[in-house]
Scaffold this active site. Structure first.
Site, PDB file in Angstrom:
ATOM      1  N   HIS A   1       0.858  -1.180   0.000  1.00  0.00           N
ATOM      2  CA  HIS A   1       0.000   0.000   0.000  1.00  0.00           C
ATOM      3  C   HIS A   1       0.893   1.228   0.000  1.00  0.00           C
ATOM      4  O   HIS A   1       1.945   1.221   0.623  1.00  0.00           O
ATOM      5  CB  HIS A   1      -0.893   0.001   1.252  1.00  0.00           C
ATOM      6  CG  HIS A   1      -2.050   0.934   1.131  1.00  0.00           C
ATOM      7  ND1 HIS A   1      -1.950   2.263   1.447  1.00  0.00           N
ATOM      8  CD2 HIS A   1      -3.317   0.731   0.693  1.00  0.00           C
ATOM      9  CE1 HIS A   1      -3.126   2.836   1.226  1.00  0.00           C
ATOM     10  NE2 HIS A   1      -3.968   1.938   0.768  1.00  0.00           N
TER      11      HIS A   1
ATOM     12  N   ASP B   1      -7.915  -5.666   0.302  1.00  0.00           N
ATOM     13  CA  ASP B   1      -8.374  -6.474  -0.824  1.00  0.00           C
ATOM     14  C   ASP B   1      -7.922  -7.925  -0.749  1.00  0.00           C
ATOM     15  O   ASP B   1      -8.417  -8.759  -1.501  1.00  0.00           O
ATOM     16  CB  ASP B   1      -7.879  -5.862  -2.144  1.00  0.00           C
ATOM     17  CG  ASP B   1      -8.639  -4.595  -2.460  1.00  0.00           C
ATOM     18  OD1 ASP B   1      -9.851  -4.578  -2.192  1.00  0.00           O
ATOM     19  OD2 ASP B   1      -8.025  -3.638  -2.939  1.00  0.00           O
TER      20      ASP B   1
HETATM   21  N1  CMC Z   1       3.968  -7.428  -4.887  1.00  0.00           N
HETATM   22  C1  CMC Z   1       5.292  -7.403  -5.115  1.00  0.00           C
HETATM   23  N2  CMC Z   1       6.059  -6.319  -4.983  1.00  0.00           N
HETATM   24  C2  CMC Z   1       5.446  -5.180  -4.599  1.00  0.00           C
HETATM   25  C3  CMC Z   1       4.083  -5.121  -4.337  1.00  0.00           C
HETATM   26  C4  CMC Z   1       3.330  -6.292  -4.493  1.00  0.00           C
HETATM   27  N3  CMC Z   1       2.019  -6.311  -4.257  1.00  0.00           N
HETATM   28  N4  CMC Z   1       3.746  -3.853  -3.971  1.00  0.00           N
HETATM   29  C5  CMC Z   1       4.879  -3.147  -4.011  1.00  0.00           C
HETATM   30  N5  CMC Z   1       5.916  -3.944  -4.386  1.00  0.00           N
HETATM   31  C6  CMC Z   1       7.327  -3.567  -4.491  1.00  0.00           C
HETATM   32  C7  CMC Z   1       7.569  -2.642  -5.685  1.00  0.00           C
HETATM   33  O1  CMC Z   1       7.848  -3.398  -6.851  1.00  0.00           O
HETATM   34  C8  CMC Z   1       8.738  -1.862  -5.203  1.00  0.00           C
HETATM   35  O2  CMC Z   1       9.889  -2.684  -5.249  1.00  0.00           O
HETATM   36  P1  CMC Z   1      11.339  -2.060  -5.630  1.00  0.00           P
HETATM   37  O3  CMC Z   1      11.643  -1.083  -4.542  1.00  0.00           O
HETATM   38  O4  CMC Z   1      12.245  -3.218  -5.667  1.00  0.00           O
HETATM   39  O5  CMC Z   1      11.165  -1.396  -6.970  1.00  0.00           O
HETATM   40  C9  CMC Z   1       8.453  -1.652  -3.705  1.00  0.00           C
HETATM   41  O6  CMC Z   1       7.641  -2.780  -3.334  1.00  0.00           O
HETATM   42  C10 CMC Z   1       7.724  -0.363  -3.401  1.00  0.00           C
HETATM   43  O7  CMC Z   1       6.501  -0.368  -4.096  1.00  0.00           O
HETATM   44  P2  CMC Z   1       5.922   0.843  -4.918  1.00  0.00           P
HETATM   45  O8  CMC Z   1       5.493   0.354  -6.276  1.00  0.00           O
HETATM   46  O9  CMC Z   1       6.818   2.041  -4.850  1.00  0.00           O
HETATM   47  O10 CMC Z   1       4.651   1.142  -4.062  1.00  0.00           O
HETATM   48  P3  CMC Z   1       3.478   2.099  -4.450  1.00  0.00           P
HETATM   49  O11 CMC Z   1       3.154   2.866  -3.244  1.00  0.00           O
HETATM   50  O12 CMC Z   1       3.777   2.878  -5.698  1.00  0.00           O
HETATM   51  O13 CMC Z   1       2.297   1.078  -4.823  1.00  0.00           O
HETATM   52  C11 CMC Z   1       0.438  -0.333  -4.615  1.00  0.00           C
HETATM   53  C12 CMC Z   1       1.280   0.748  -3.937  1.00  0.00           C
HETATM   54  C13 CMC Z   1      -0.803  -0.608  -3.766  1.00  0.00           C
HETATM   55  C14 CMC Z   1      -0.033   0.184  -5.985  1.00  0.00           C
HETATM   56  C15 CMC Z   1       1.297  -1.611  -4.779  1.00  0.00           C
HETATM   57  O14 CMC Z   1       1.706  -2.073  -3.516  1.00  0.00           O
HETATM   58  C16 CMC Z   1       0.548  -2.702  -5.530  1.00  0.00           C
HETATM   59  O15 CMC Z   1       0.504  -2.695  -6.763  1.00  0.00           O
HETATM   60  N6  CMC Z   1      -0.068  -3.684  -4.785  1.00  0.00           N
HETATM   61  C17 CMC Z   1      -0.854  -4.716  -5.419  1.00  0.00           C
HETATM   62  C18 CMC Z   1      -2.217  -4.164  -5.816  1.00  0.00           C
HETATM   63  C19 CMC Z   1      -3.119  -3.986  -4.621  1.00  0.00           C
HETATM   64  O16 CMC Z   1      -3.260  -4.865  -3.789  1.00  0.00           O
HETATM   65  N7  CMC Z   1      -3.802  -2.818  -4.574  1.00  0.00           N
HETATM   66  C20 CMC Z   1      -4.797  -2.526  -3.547  1.00  0.00           C
HETATM   67  C21 CMC Z   1      -4.400  -1.392  -2.674  1.00  0.00           C
HETATM   68  S1  CMC Z   1      -5.440  -1.287  -1.197  1.00  0.00           S
HETATM   69  C22 CMC Z   1      -7.015  -0.955  -1.781  1.00  0.00           C
HETATM   70  C23 CMC Z   1      -7.142   0.418  -2.312  1.00  0.00           C
HETATM   71  O17 CMC Z   1      -7.029   1.364  -1.522  1.00  0.00           O
HETATM   72  O18 CMC Z   1      -7.380   0.559  -3.505  1.00  0.00           O
END
Ligand code: CMC
Length: 433
Positions: free
Chosen positions: A309, A367
């Site tokens: 998140h 989720d």
């Molecule tokens: N699985 C694997 N790696 C992950 C995941 C994941 N679910 N989420 C983040 N990472 C990794 C990401 O690749 C990055 O790694 P690195 O530093 O090596 O490049 C690191 O963790 C930091 O992540 P980020 O992409 O900078 O995080 P963000 O804040 O931009 O993204 C997120 C947040 C929710 C979009 C992401 O965690 C994600 O895509 N999760 C899966 C989708 C999901 O479950 N979404 C629902 C969110 S809660 C409900 C809502 O409010 O909508």
């Protein structure tokens, strides 16, 4: 909000400097007010994804991502989930305080008297293919409300805003339930205002005219809980979309349709649907290690859906509540062993102990378990995100209303770093190489 502290920023190599006031909220980290930075220094700030930027001030929802805390108007989500009900939470989010008994009754009547759709809106459904995704139908039909309720489109009139808020909160369950009925070819079921908000939704969704629909109180309670948990979540992508659309003076129905579109993506509300697809693809507990290796391989774009998140760097408090509710619902339905739940729990256990996830502070979000509980309650996977939209409508409307009531409200208009071609002269087609 603006205290005496400030930070002085000096632009290297120039004699320009500026003093930026430090602002403090009730809770949460302090914030530098950068509004005059362009005037004073001639530079912008750069923050794609808005990880370090507060886009507004708000009194509605607070999240402490490190501690895993979520408050609606100051009340912890755990207490609301345990003791409140969805319509009371709607009142709280919209008005700032919990209602007394008379206020609660009046609010309930106000919402429930708007649950029906204009009869002509029924015909909109016929324009969609039967296999249309419910979110596509939601985007279209919610946007189309602006073509039907002209009497509540004046965004500067408090009474118009109040009626639009009621209409949106009351009608989205009907719109979502009818999207399902249309997909499966069953007759539309009209709302019943003698039922609670959650019960009415279950009734419109599951009932058929040929049989009596028996309400299961455990499932109705679970539906109400799911709605409470999804009701608002601060300045997430869909809420920010609603605010940005609303900042132009667009009508609330159009703004909420924009929010629904933004929610649809798998990184946001679409994740609940994606979690179930992921669990089905993994198929068996024995495949979990190989799946996690795929996720950790940076050459892949695979993600562990339902994990991670932007704000929570700890357990999402909603995930804890929903995990327990999931067990209650499965017990009630007599589902002793649910292979999906077993798989999810195993996946969670392994991921929570894996260095990749630990180092990145990736925990289950709401989720991760919501899809399992919704599936057990008889909702098809394609409806999961639509259910999220039904629950989140009150949050969007509350945030939109707060913005419209702010005397300092201006159109939202981010800037950019331009990295395209510098100025150049047009070349006629005959002279291009
Ligand atoms: N699985 C694997 N790696 C992950 C995941 C994941 N679910 N989420 C983040 N990472 C990794 C990401 O690749 C990055 O790694 P690195 O530093 O090596 O490049 C690191 O963790 C930091 O992540 P980020 O992409 O900078 O995080 P963000 O804040 O931009 O993204 C997120 C947040 C929710 C979009 C992401 O965690 C994600 O895509 N999760 C899966 C989708 C999901 O479950 N979404 C629902 C969110 S809660 C409900 C809502 O409010 O909508």
């Amino acid at each position: 909000m603006s205290g005496k502290r400030s930070v002085t920023v000096t632009l290297d190599g120039s004699n320009k400097s500026t003093s930026l006031p430090l602002m403090s909220g009730t809770l949460g980290p302090d914030v530098f007010d950068i509004r005059k930075i362009y005037n004073d220094l001639g530079v912008f700030t750069f923050d794609p994804g808005y990880g370090s930027t507060a886009s507004c001030d708000s009194r509605i929802t607070f999240i402490d991502g490190d501690e895993g805390i979520l408050l609606y108007r100051g009340y912890p989500i755990e207490q609301l989930a345990e003791q409140s009900n969805f319509l009371e939470v709607c009142y709280l989010l919209l008005n700032g305080e919990l209602p007394n008994a008379a206020e609660a009754k009046e609010f309930e009547l106000g919402v429930m008297r708007h649950t029906m759709l204009h009869e002509q809106l029924r015909t909109f459904y016929n324009g969609f293919r039967r296999d249309a995704h419910p979110m596509a139908v939601m985007c279209g039909v919610v946007g189309a409300l602006s073509a039907f309720y002209h009497d509540s489109l004046d965004v500067h009139d408090p009474e118009s805003r109040r009626i639009s808020a009621f209409r949106l909160i009351a009608k989205v369950p009907t719109i979502a339930a009818w999207a399902h009925k249309y997909a499966v070819g069953q007759p539309f079921i009209y709302p019943r205002n003698d039922l609670s908000y959650a019960e009415n939704f279950l009734h419109m969704f599951h009932a058929v005219p040929a049989e009596d629909y028996k309400m299961n109180p455990v499932l109705a309670k679970a539906m109400d809980l799911i709605m409470i948990l999804h009701a608002d979540h601060e300045q997430n992508a869909s809420t920010s979309t609603v605010r940005l659309a609303g900042s132009t003076g667009a009508n609330p129905f159009a703004c909420i349709a924009a929010g629904i579109a933004s929610l649809w993506g798998p990184s946001h509300g679409g994740a609940n649907e994606a979690v179930l697809k992921m669990l089905a693809d993994i198929g068996h507990v024995k495949n979990v290690p190989a799946f996690l290796e795929d996720v950790k391989d940076r050459n892949n774009h695979a993600k562990l859906m339902g994990f991670g998140h932007r704000v929570y760097k700890n357990y999402d408090p909603r995930a804890k509540i929903i995990q327990k509710a999931c067990h209650d619902v499965l017990n009630e339905l007599g589902i002793k062993d649910d292979p999906l739940l077993d798989l999810a729990m195993e996946l969670e256990k392994i991921a929570l102990n894996d260095k990749y996830f630990v180092d990145r502070k990736l925990y289950p979000n709401v989720d991760f378990y919501s899809g399992i509980i919704l599936k057990a309650m008889g909702f098809p996977t394609s409806m999961f995100t639509a259910l999220f939209a039904v629950s989140r409508t009150v949050g969007w409307v509350s945030q939109w209303k707060e913005m419209m009531e702010d005397p300092q409200q201006r159109i939202g208009r981010p800037r950019q770093i331009y990295i395209g071609a510098p100025r150049r002269d047009y070349v006629p087609a005959s002279k291009r190489g």
